[in-house]
Design a protein around this motif. Structure first.
Motif, PDB file in Angstrom:
ATOM      1  N   GLY A 210       0.810  -1.214   0.000  1.00  0.00           N
ATOM      2  CA  GLY A 210       0.000   0.000   0.000  1.00  0.00           C
ATOM      3  C   GLY A 210       0.837   1.255   0.000  1.00  0.00           C
ATOM      4  O   GLY A 210       0.385   2.321  -0.425  1.00  0.00           O
ATOM      5  N   ASN A 211       2.075   1.144   0.458  1.00  0.00           N
ATOM      6  CA  ASN A 211       3.004   2.280   0.477  1.00  0.00           C
ATOM      7  C   ASN A 211       4.337   1.953  -0.192  1.00  0.00           C
ATOM      8  O   ASN A 211       4.882   2.762  -0.915  1.00  0.00           O
ATOM      9  N   ALA A 212       4.850   0.768   0.100  1.00  0.00           N
ATOM     10  CA  ALA A 212       6.187   0.412  -0.381  1.00  0.00           C
ATOM     11  C   ALA A 212       6.140  -0.830  -1.259  1.00  0.00           C
ATOM     12  O   ALA A 212       5.287  -1.705  -1.105  1.00  0.00           O
ATOM     13  N   LEU A 213       7.102  -0.878  -2.172  1.00  0.00           N
ATOM     14  CA  LEU A 213       7.297  -2.030  -3.042  1.00  0.00           C
ATOM     15  C   LEU A 213       8.473  -2.818  -2.483  1.00  0.00           C
ATOM     16  O   LEU A 213       9.585  -2.302  -2.361  1.00  0.00           O
ATOM     17  N   TYR A 214       8.228  -4.071  -2.111  1.00  0.00           N
ATOM     18  CA  TYR A 214       9.265  -4.939  -1.570  1.00  0.00           C
ATOM     19  C   TYR A 214       9.768  -5.863  -2.671  1.00  0.00           C
ATOM     20  O   TYR A 214       8.984  -6.532  -3.334  1.00  0.00           O
ATOM     21  N   ILE A 215      11.086  -5.896  -2.832  1.00  0.00           N
ATOM     22  CA  ILE A 215      11.686  -6.737  -3.863  1.00  0.00           C
ATOM     23  C   ILE A 215      12.803  -7.560  -3.233  1.00  0.00           C
ATOM     24  O   ILE A 215      13.701  -7.018  -2.596  1.00  0.00           O
ATOM     25  N   ILE A 216      12.712  -8.865  -3.397  1.00  0.00           N
ATOM     26  CA  ILE A 216      13.712  -9.793  -2.875  1.00  0.00           C
ATOM     27  C   ILE A 216      14.375 -10.471  -4.063  1.00  0.00           C
ATOM     28  O   ILE A 216      13.690 -10.913  -4.988  1.00  0.00           O
ATOM     29  N   SER A 217      15.688 -10.552  -4.046  1.00  0.00           N
ATOM     30  CA  SER A 217      16.373 -11.118  -5.208  1.00  0.00           C
ATOM     31  C   SER A 217      17.631 -11.866  -4.803  1.00  0.00           C
ATOM     32  O   SER A 217      18.329 -11.488  -3.852  1.00  0.00           O
ATOM     33  N   THR A 218      17.902 -12.942  -5.525  1.00  0.00           N
ATOM     34  CA  THR A 218      19.180 -13.633  -5.412  1.00  0.00           C
ATOM     35  C   THR A 218      19.522 -14.186  -6.786  1.00  0.00           C
ATOM     36  O   THR A 218      18.682 -14.172  -7.698  1.00  0.00           O
ATOM     37  N   ALA A 219      20.743 -14.669  -6.951  1.00  0.00           N
ATOM     38  CA  ALA A 219      21.181 -15.049  -8.297  1.00  0.00           C
ATOM     39  C   ALA A 219      22.415 -15.924  -8.263  1.00  0.00           C
ATOM     40  O   ALA A 219      23.108 -16.027  -7.247  1.00  0.00           O
ATOM     41  N   PHE A 220      22.680 -16.526  -9.397  1.00  0.00           N
ATOM     42  CA  PHE A 220      24.015 -16.992  -9.728  1.00  0.00           C
ATOM     43  C   PHE A 220      24.458 -16.123 -10.896  1.00  0.00           C
ATOM     44  O   PHE A 220      23.840 -16.140 -11.963  1.00  0.00           O
ATOM     45  N   ASP A 221      25.493 -15.333 -10.672  1.00  0.00           N
ATOM     46  CA  ASP A 221      25.981 -14.430 -11.711  1.00  0.00           C
ATOM     47  C   ASP A 221      27.392 -13.999 -11.329  1.00  0.00           C
ATOM     48  O   ASP A 221      27.585 -13.236 -10.384  1.00  0.00           O
ATOM     49  N   PRO A 222      28.413 -14.475 -12.036  1.00  0.00           N
ATOM     50  CA  PRO A 222      29.784 -14.104 -11.704  1.00  0.00           C
ATOM     51  C   PRO A 222      30.028 -12.596 -11.734  1.00  0.00           C
ATOM     52  O   PRO A 222      30.962 -12.111 -11.087  1.00  0.00           O
ATOM     53  N   ASN A 223      29.203 -11.842 -12.468  1.00  0.00           N
ATOM     54  CA  ASN A 223      29.397 -10.402 -12.575  1.00  0.00           C
ATOM     55  C   ASN A 223      28.649  -9.609 -11.505  1.00  0.00           C
ATOM     56  O   ASN A 223      28.837  -8.407 -11.375  1.00  0.00           O
ATOM     57  N   ALA A 224      27.778 -10.279 -10.746  1.00  0.00           N
ATOM     58  CA  ALA A 224      27.034  -9.590  -9.695  1.00  0.00           C
ATOM     59  C   ALA A 224      27.932  -9.409  -8.476  1.00  0.00           C
ATOM     60  O   ALA A 224      28.954 -10.085  -8.322  1.00  0.00           O
ATOM     61  N   VAL A 225      27.534  -8.483  -7.603  1.00  0.00           N
ATOM     62  CA  VAL A 225      28.348  -8.211  -6.423  1.00  0.00           C
ATOM     63  C   VAL A 225      27.660  -8.620  -5.133  1.00  0.00           C
ATOM     64  O   VAL A 225      28.315  -8.994  -4.161  1.00  0.00           O
ATOM     65  N   LYS A 226      26.330  -8.556  -5.080  1.00  0.00           N
ATOM     66  CA  LYS A 226      25.593  -9.007  -3.901  1.00  0.00           C
ATOM     67  C   LYS A 226      24.249  -9.552  -4.318  1.00  0.00           C
ATOM     68  O   LYS A 226      23.830  -9.390  -5.451  1.00  0.00           O
ATOM     69  N   GLY A 227      23.560 -10.181  -3.367  1.00  0.00           N
ATOM     70  CA  GLY A 227      22.322 -10.847  -3.731  1.00  0.00           C
ATOM     71  C   GLY A 227      22.629 -11.977  -4.694  1.00  0.00           C
ATOM     72  O   GLY A 227      21.991 -12.117  -5.734  1.00  0.00           O
ATOM     73  N   LYS A 228      23.611 -12.829  -4.342  1.00  0.00           N
ATOM     74  CA  LYS A 228      24.076 -13.857  -5.271  1.00  0.00           C
ATOM     75  C   LYS A 228      24.646 -15.041  -4.501  1.00  0.00           C
ATOM     76  O   LYS A 228      25.010 -14.928  -3.326  1.00  0.00           O
ATOM     77  N   PHE A 229      24.736 -16.175  -5.183  1.00  0.00           N
ATOM     78  CA  PHE A 229      25.452 -17.340  -4.699  1.00  0.00           C
ATOM     79  C   PHE A 229      26.709 -17.482  -5.548  1.00  0.00           C
ATOM     80  O   PHE A 229      26.670 -17.341  -6.764  1.00  0.00           O
ATOM     81  N   GLU A 230      27.823 -17.772  -4.888  1.00  0.00           N
ATOM     82  CA  GLU A 230      29.089 -17.896  -5.608  1.00  0.00           C
ATOM     83  C   GLU A 230      29.103 -19.134  -6.502  1.00  0.00           C
ATOM     84  O   GLU A 230      29.696 -19.121  -7.578  1.00  0.00           O
ATOM     85  N   LYS A 231      28.424 -20.200  -6.059  1.00  0.00           N
ATOM     86  CA  LYS A 231      28.423 -21.448  -6.819  1.00  0.00           C
ATOM     87  C   LYS A 231      27.002 -21.803  -7.216  1.00  0.00           C
ATOM     88  O   LYS A 231      26.076 -21.757  -6.389  1.00  0.00           O
ATOM     89  N   LEU A 232      26.827 -22.199  -8.460  1.00  0.00           N
ATOM     90  CA  LEU A 232      25.505 -22.548  -8.971  1.00  0.00           C
ATOM     91  C   LEU A 232      24.892 -23.706  -8.198  1.00  0.00           C
ATOM     92  O   LEU A 232      23.698 -23.704  -7.901  1.00  0.00           O
ATOM     93  N   GLU A 233      25.710 -24.705  -7.833  1.00  0.00           N
ATOM     94  CA  GLU A 233      25.148 -25.869  -7.154  1.00  0.00           C
ATOM     95  C   GLU A 233      24.510 -25.489  -5.817  1.00  0.00           C
ATOM     96  O   GLU A 233      23.510 -26.085  -5.393  1.00  0.00           O
TER      97      GLU A 233
END
Length: 251
Positions: A210-233
């Protein structure tokens, strides 16, 4: 609630990895743990929110407020808010951080694009929303899906510009999912090298209170810096547990 087809998708991804079976078979029996007031070390990398939204971390790590006390994780793993004020959730095993989930909290009063999508769906921004009304739920979901469509379009252009035909870009089908008590969506995308092999995979959730948009994210991406896993497995092992974490947030 974990979904069978998520585990099926995870298994298919593992077929692409020679060591996949070695990593995933011991973990499918999850352990329910009670979260205590503990913090995992903050990863040394700098933040990135794939959605492009601004994160407000002035009041401290938002995960300390929204993470449920009782969550299910793979055996031997821990999930706790990262130390510091950055909005990161640390996923670790044997005292080693394997990956992080990033949460963005964007005030919609400063987001005219999402306000337009709300209006197009039949909701005037500022109107108090009663989510017990199924009509309001449907309208907000329509606005979230329109917003994610903009995101997919911009992302596709960005990846095409940066990678050309070297990466095959594919968006994930949008799924309705509860984010805490809020109606939300699950979305994401995958980039596969034209010569074979997974280049990147992002998994995200979005909800509006109603006021804020909440976004949660994670990834496997060697070029990302945060919100990521270092290993795909490790992301593949943890992926079936993501929905349950989102659904049990204190939102």
């Amino acid at each position: 609630m974990l979904r069978v087809y998520h585990i099926f998708i995870a298994a298919l991804l593992l077929l692409l990895m020679p060591l996949g079976a070695k990593f995933i078979l011991p973990y499918f029996s999850g352990t329910k743990v009670e979260q205590k007031n503990q913090l995992a070390p903050t990863p040394k990398t700098s933040p990135q929110v794939p959605s492009g939204e601004t994160t407000n971390s002035k009041a401290g790590n938002v995960w300390q407020k929204v993470l449920s006390k009782n969550i299910v994780v793979p055996n031997g793993w821990q999930v706790v808010p990262c130390a510091g004020t950055e909005p990161l959730l640390c996923v670790s095993a044997k005292s080693e951080v394997l990956g992080t989930l990033e949460m963005s909290v964007s005030q919609v009063s400063k987001n005219p694009n999402f306000q337009k999508h709300l209006a197009d769906a039949g909701i005037s921004f500022g109107t108090k929303l009663d989510y017990k009304n199924s009509s309001n739920q449907s309208k907000v979901l329509a606005a979230l899906k329109a917003w994610s469509g903009d995101y997919y379009t911009a992302l596709s252009k960005d990846r095409q510009k940066g990678n050309g035909n070297k990466i095959i870009f594919s968006t994930h089908p949008l799924e309705n999912i509860s984010v805490g008590k809020l109606p939300g969506i699950r979305y994401g995308f995958t980039g596969i090298n034209a010569e074979g092999g997974l280049q990147e995979q992002y998994i995200s959730y979005a909800a509006f209170d109603g006021n804020a948009l909440y976004i949660i994210s994670t990834a496997f991406d060697p070029n990302a810096v945060k919100g990521k896993f270092e290993k795909l497995e490790n992301l593949v092992i943890f992926q079936p547990y993501l929905d349950a974490i989102a659904e049990n947030l204190n939102l």
